[in-house]
Write a protein that holds these residues in place. Structure first.
Motif, PDB file in Angstrom:
ATOM      1  N   VAL A   1       8.370 -18.357  18.817  1.00 44.59           N
ATOM      2  CA  VAL A   1       8.299 -19.799  19.046  1.00 44.59           C
ATOM      3  C   VAL A   1       9.467 -20.437  18.317  1.00 44.59           C
ATOM      4  O   VAL A   1       9.724 -20.141  17.149  1.00 44.59           O
ATOM      5  N   ASP A   2      10.240 -21.252  19.051  1.00 41.37           N
ATOM      6  CA  ASP A   2      11.463 -21.846  18.496  1.00 41.37           C
ATOM      7  C   ASP A   2      11.816 -23.124  19.246  1.00 41.37           C
ATOM      8  O   ASP A   2      11.242 -23.413  20.283  1.00 41.37           O
ATOM      9  N   ARG A   3      12.843 -23.802  18.711  1.00 43.72           N
ATOM     10  CA  ARG A   3      13.443 -24.922  19.446  1.00 43.72           C
ATOM     11  C   ARG A   3      14.116 -24.359  20.713  1.00 43.72           C
ATOM     12  O   ARG A   3      14.620 -23.243  20.686  1.00 43.72           O
ATOM     13  N   PRO A   4      14.106 -25.122  21.792  1.00 39.41           N
ATOM     14  CA  PRO A   4      14.659 -24.584  23.052  1.00 39.41           C
ATOM     15  C   PRO A   4      16.133 -24.178  22.953  1.00 39.41           C
ATOM     16  O   PRO A   4      16.576 -23.302  23.701  1.00 39.41           O
ATOM     17  N   GLN A   5      16.877 -24.762  22.018  1.00 40.97           N
ATOM     18  CA  GLN A   5      18.303 -24.425  21.867  1.00 40.97           C
ATOM     19  C   GLN A   5      18.521 -22.932  21.612  1.00 40.97           C
ATOM     20  O   GLN A   5      19.561 -22.382  21.957  1.00 40.97           O
ATOM     21  N   VAL A   6      17.528 -22.288  21.013  1.00 37.73           N
ATOM     22  CA  VAL A   6      17.626 -20.860  20.701  1.00 37.73           C
ATOM     23  C   VAL A   6      17.865 -20.034  21.969  1.00 37.73           C
ATOM     24  O   VAL A   6      18.543 -19.003  21.939  1.00 37.73           O
ATOM     25  N   LEU A   7      17.348 -20.528  23.092  1.00 42.07           N
ATOM     26  CA  LEU A   7      17.469 -19.785  24.349  1.00 42.07           C
ATOM     27  C   LEU A   7      18.921 -19.678  24.807  1.00 42.07           C
ATOM     28  O   LEU A   7      19.275 -18.780  25.568  1.00 42.07           O
ATOM     29  N   LEU A   8      19.770 -20.607  24.323  1.00 40.38           N
ATOM     30  CA  LEU A   8      21.177 -20.593  24.720  1.00 40.38           C
ATOM     31  C   LEU A   8      21.913 -19.394  24.121  1.00 40.38           C
ATOM     32  O   LEU A   8      22.976 -19.007  24.608  1.00 40.38           O
TER      33      LEU A   8
END
Lengths: 243, 346
Positions: A149-156
Motif C-alpha cells: 500500500v503506497d501513494r499512487p506515484q510509486v507506480l510510476l
C-alpha cells in the motif's frame, strides 16, 4: 470423453473492491488434463454495502448454476488487500461457509484475481482510500512485486507499461499515460477459483495466459491482507480536569 | 443431551469486544464459547473498533467450533441461527452478521437478527424461567445504560423509559479506574479496591438522581472523582483508593437501583431484570436486592457470566423468536449500530 473426470465444485467470492463478485466453477482433473467450467458468475457494485449484498448474491449465483449449497466442494476467497470492512465480510463468509459445509477454504490475493490474466508488464491498483492504492505488479500474469500500500506515484517507478484497476481510474492524472481505464476494475471470481485450485498455468485453462508460477500465486489460508495497522493511539497520561 | 425437544439455536454475538457463541435448546444452554479481545484493548484504555473487528474475524471459526464441541453437536444439528444486528460497533457487528448469514445459508436454516439489549433480558429466562407478562429491565454495561419496559420480548415490544445522556455506567468505571491507576476494564478492579472502603467517605454527585426522568448521567460523576483525586495529589496527600472506589461505586449503584425501582412502581410492574456487564457489580446487586425487597419487586439477575456479552443470550432470544413464530430475517439483513427498540431487526 471416454470417462468422467472427478470434479470439484468451487464457490468463489471476493469483497475487496467496491463490488461483491461471486462465481460457481467446476474443476475437473484426470488423464485428459485439467478442465474448468464456469457454471455461473455474478457481481454487484456494493459501495459500502457488502454486508447486505454478499449473502443474497451467493444464493443467486448458486441458483444460476443449478447447484445446491451442499454440493460445494471448496470455497475460494479473495483475501485483499482492500478496504477492511468490506474485505472482512467476504473472508468471514467464506470461512463460515467452509466450516458449516465441512469443505476447505482457500485464500487468494485479490490483486492476483486481476493481474494473473493480463499479458505484459502491468500493475494492478485498488483504492486504499486516504490517497493511497493497494498495488501489485505482474509480468505476463506472474506477480513480481507487491502486494503493498503506497501513494499512487510509486507506480510510476515500477517500470510497468500500464496500470489497471479502480486505483488507475482514480489517480489517472498522477499516473499520466500509464492508467488504463479499459482494464478490469474488480477482481474476477473465476480467477479467484482458478488460482485457489492452483491451476494457474495449467494447460487448457481457457482464456488465461498460462504463466503464473505456483510459488507466487499459490492459495493461502483465508486471512485478510490488511497491510495497515489499526488506527489507534496509545493514551498519554490522564488529562487533568482541573487547571 | 438431557432435553432434546425443541430446535437447536446457534447464537452469535460480536457487538463489542467479545466474540460469543452459544447453543440453546428448549430453554437450556447446551454449549457455549467466548473469545475476548479485551487484553488487546487494555493498553489503549478503551475498545478500539478496528482491533475488535479484526479479533472477531480471527476468533469466529474457533469459537463456533468450541461451542459445537461443548454441545457435542455438529453444524448439521443446528436448526436456526440468531445474531446480534445492533446496537454496537458497526465493523464488529458486520463480522458476526456475515458469519451468521453464511451458517444459515450453508445449513439452509432460518436466520434471526436480534437486538443486543433485548438479548440481555432474554438470557435471564435460561436461569429463572419464563418472564412474567411485563417487567422492567435495567441494562448496564460499558456501552449501554438503559431502563426498558418489556412487554413482549420475542416480538421486540420493548419501550425505552430512559437511558444515559452521556457516558455509560461501565464507561464511568473505566474512566475512574484510570484516575485511580487501576487497569481496564475498570469494573472488577474498582469492585476489588472498594472492599473495606467507606462508601460514605466522599458524597459524589448522583447525576440526574432527583429529576423526574428515568435518564442517567455519569460524566459529571467521573469529573467529580477526578477533581477530588487531583486536589489530594496537589496537596501532596495520599489518595485513599479504597474509600474513593467505594464512594464512587456507591454513587453509581445508588442512582441505578433507585431509578430502576421507581420505574417498576411507576409502570405497575412487579419484576426487575438487571443485565449487562455492570450487573456483575457486587454493590449494585446488593443495593438492588435491598430496595426491591422493600418495594415488593421481584429482582432477577442472571449469573455474572451471562450478564456480560455472550452468544447464549443471542441464542436465547432467537429461540424465543422461533417459538413465537416470528418471521425470520432476510439474508440482506443490515447491521444497525444504533438499532432502536420497539421493533425487531429487519
Amino acid at each position: 470423453m471416454s470417462r468422467t473426470l472427478p470434479s470439484v465444485l468451487v464457490l468463489a467470492l471476493d469483497t475487496s473492491s467496491a463490488a461483491c463478485v461471486a462465481a460457481v466453477v467446476e474443476h475437473a482433473e484426470g488423464h485428459a488434463g485439467r478442465r474448468e467450467c464456469v457454471l455461473a458468475q455474478r457481481s454487484v457494485v456494493a459501495g459500502r454495502r457488502h454486508g447486505e449484498l454478499l449473502a443474497p448474491l451467493l444464493s443467486s449465483v448458486l441458483a444460476d448454476a443449478g447447484q445446491q449449497v451442499h454440493d460445494v466442494d471448496a470455497v475460494a476467497v479473495g483475501v485483499g488487500p482492500g478496504p477492511f470492512t468490506g474485505l472482512r465480510v467476504g473472508v468471514v463468509t467464506a470461512t463460515a461457509l467452509g466450516q458449516a459445509l465441512g469443505v476447505p477454504v482457500h485464500g487468494v490475493c485479490s490483486l492476483d484475481a486481476i493481474g494473473a490474466a493480463l499479458p505484459g508488464r502491468v500493475a494492478v491498483a485498488g483504492d486504499a482510500r486516504r490517497r493511497e492504492v493497494y498495488w501489485a505488479a505482474y509480468e505476463d500474469g506472474k506477480r513480481v512485486a507487491g502486494p503493498a500500500v503506497d501513494r499512487p506515484q510509486v507506480l510510476l517507478e515500477l517500470g510497468v507499461d500500464r496500470v489497471v484497476g479502480a486505483g488507475a481510474t482514480l489517480y489517472a492524472e498522477v499516473l499520466s499515460g500509464l492508467a488504463d481505464p479499459t482494464g478490469p476494475q474488480y477482481p474476477s471470481p473465476v480467477l479467484v477459483a482458478h488460482l485457489a485450485l492452483g491451476t494457474a498455468g495449467a494447460a487448457g485453462a481457457e482464456g488465461l495466459p498460462g504463466t503464473a508460477g505456483p510459488d507466487r500465486l499459490s492459495p493461502a489460508p483465508p486471512i485478510p491482507l490488511y497491510l495497515r495497522r489499526p488506527d489507534a493511539v496509545l493514551p498519554g497520561p490522564a488529562k487533568r480536569v482541573t487547571a | 443431551m438431557r432435553d432434546v425437544t425443541g430446535p437447536l439455536v446457534l447464537g452469535i454475538e460480536t457487538s463489542c469486544d467479545e466474540t460469543g457463541v452459544g447453543l440453546v435448546r428448549a430453554g437450556t444452554v447446551v454449549g457455549q464459547a467466548l473469545a475476548s479481545s479485551v487484553d488487546e484493548h487494555a493498553r489503549f484504555g478503551g475498545v478500539v473498533p478496528e482491533v475488535a473487528a479484526r479479533a472477531h474475524v480471527e476468533a469466529m471459526p474457533g469459537t463456533v467450533a468450541a461451542a459445537l464441541a461443548a454441545a457435542g453437536a455438529s453444524p448439521a444439528d443446528v436448526d436456526a441461527v440468531a445474531v446480534t444486528a445492533g446496537p454496537g460497533l458497526a465493523g464488529a457487528l458486520l463480522v458476526g452478521l456475515a458469519a451468521a448469514k453464511a451458517y444459515a445459508l450453508a445449513l439452509d436454516v432460518p436466520l434471526f437478527g436480534v437486538n443486543h439489549l433485548a438479548a440481555h433480558v432474554a438470557v435471564d429466562t435460561l436461569e429463572h424461567g419464563p418472564l412474567p407478562e411485563q417487567c422492567v429491565a435495567l441494562l448496564v454495561s460499558g456501552g449501554h445504560t438503559s431502563l426498558l419496559r418489556v412487554d413482549d420480548l420475542a416480538r421486540g415490544e420493548l419501550a425505552r423509559l430512559g437511558s444515559t445522556v452521556d457516558d455509560a455506567a461501565g464507561e464511568a468505571f473505566d474512566k475512574v479506574a484510570r484516575v485511580l491507576g487501576l487497569p481496564f476494564p475498570g469494573g472488577p478492579p474498582i469492585d476489588a479496591a472498594a472492599v473495606g472502603g467507606d462508601p460514605a467517605y466522599v458524597h459524589f454527585p448522583r447525576g440526574k438522581g432527583s429529576d423526574a426522568t428515568f435518564d442517567f448521567s455519569f460524566s459529571g460523576l467521573k469529573t467529580a472523582v477526578a477533581r477530588w483525586v487531583e486536589a489530594r495529589e496537589r496537596a501532596g496527600e495520599p489518595v485513599p483508593v479504597a474509600h474513593v472506589a467505594a464512594s464512587f461505586r456507591e454513587a453509581v449503584a445508588d442512582v441505578l437501583s433507585a431509578k430502576a425501582v421507581v420505574a417498576c412502581q411507576d409502570a405497575g410492574v412487579g419484576t426487575l431484570v438487571i443485565g449487562g456487564g455492570v450487573a456483575a457489580n457486587a454493590r449494585l446487586r446488593t443495593l438492588a436486592e435491598q430496595r426491591c425487597e422493600r418495594a415488593g419487586v421481584t429482582l432477577r439477575v442472571p449469573r455474572p457470566s451471562l450478564c456480560t456479552d455472550n452468544g447464549v443470550m443471542v441464542a436465547a432470544l432467537g429461540a424465543m423468536q422461533a417459538a413465537a413464530g416470528v418471521t425470520p430475517s432476510p439474508l440482506d439483513l443490515s447491521a444497525d449500530p444504533g438499532l432502536p427498540l420497539g421493533g425487531r431487526a429487519a
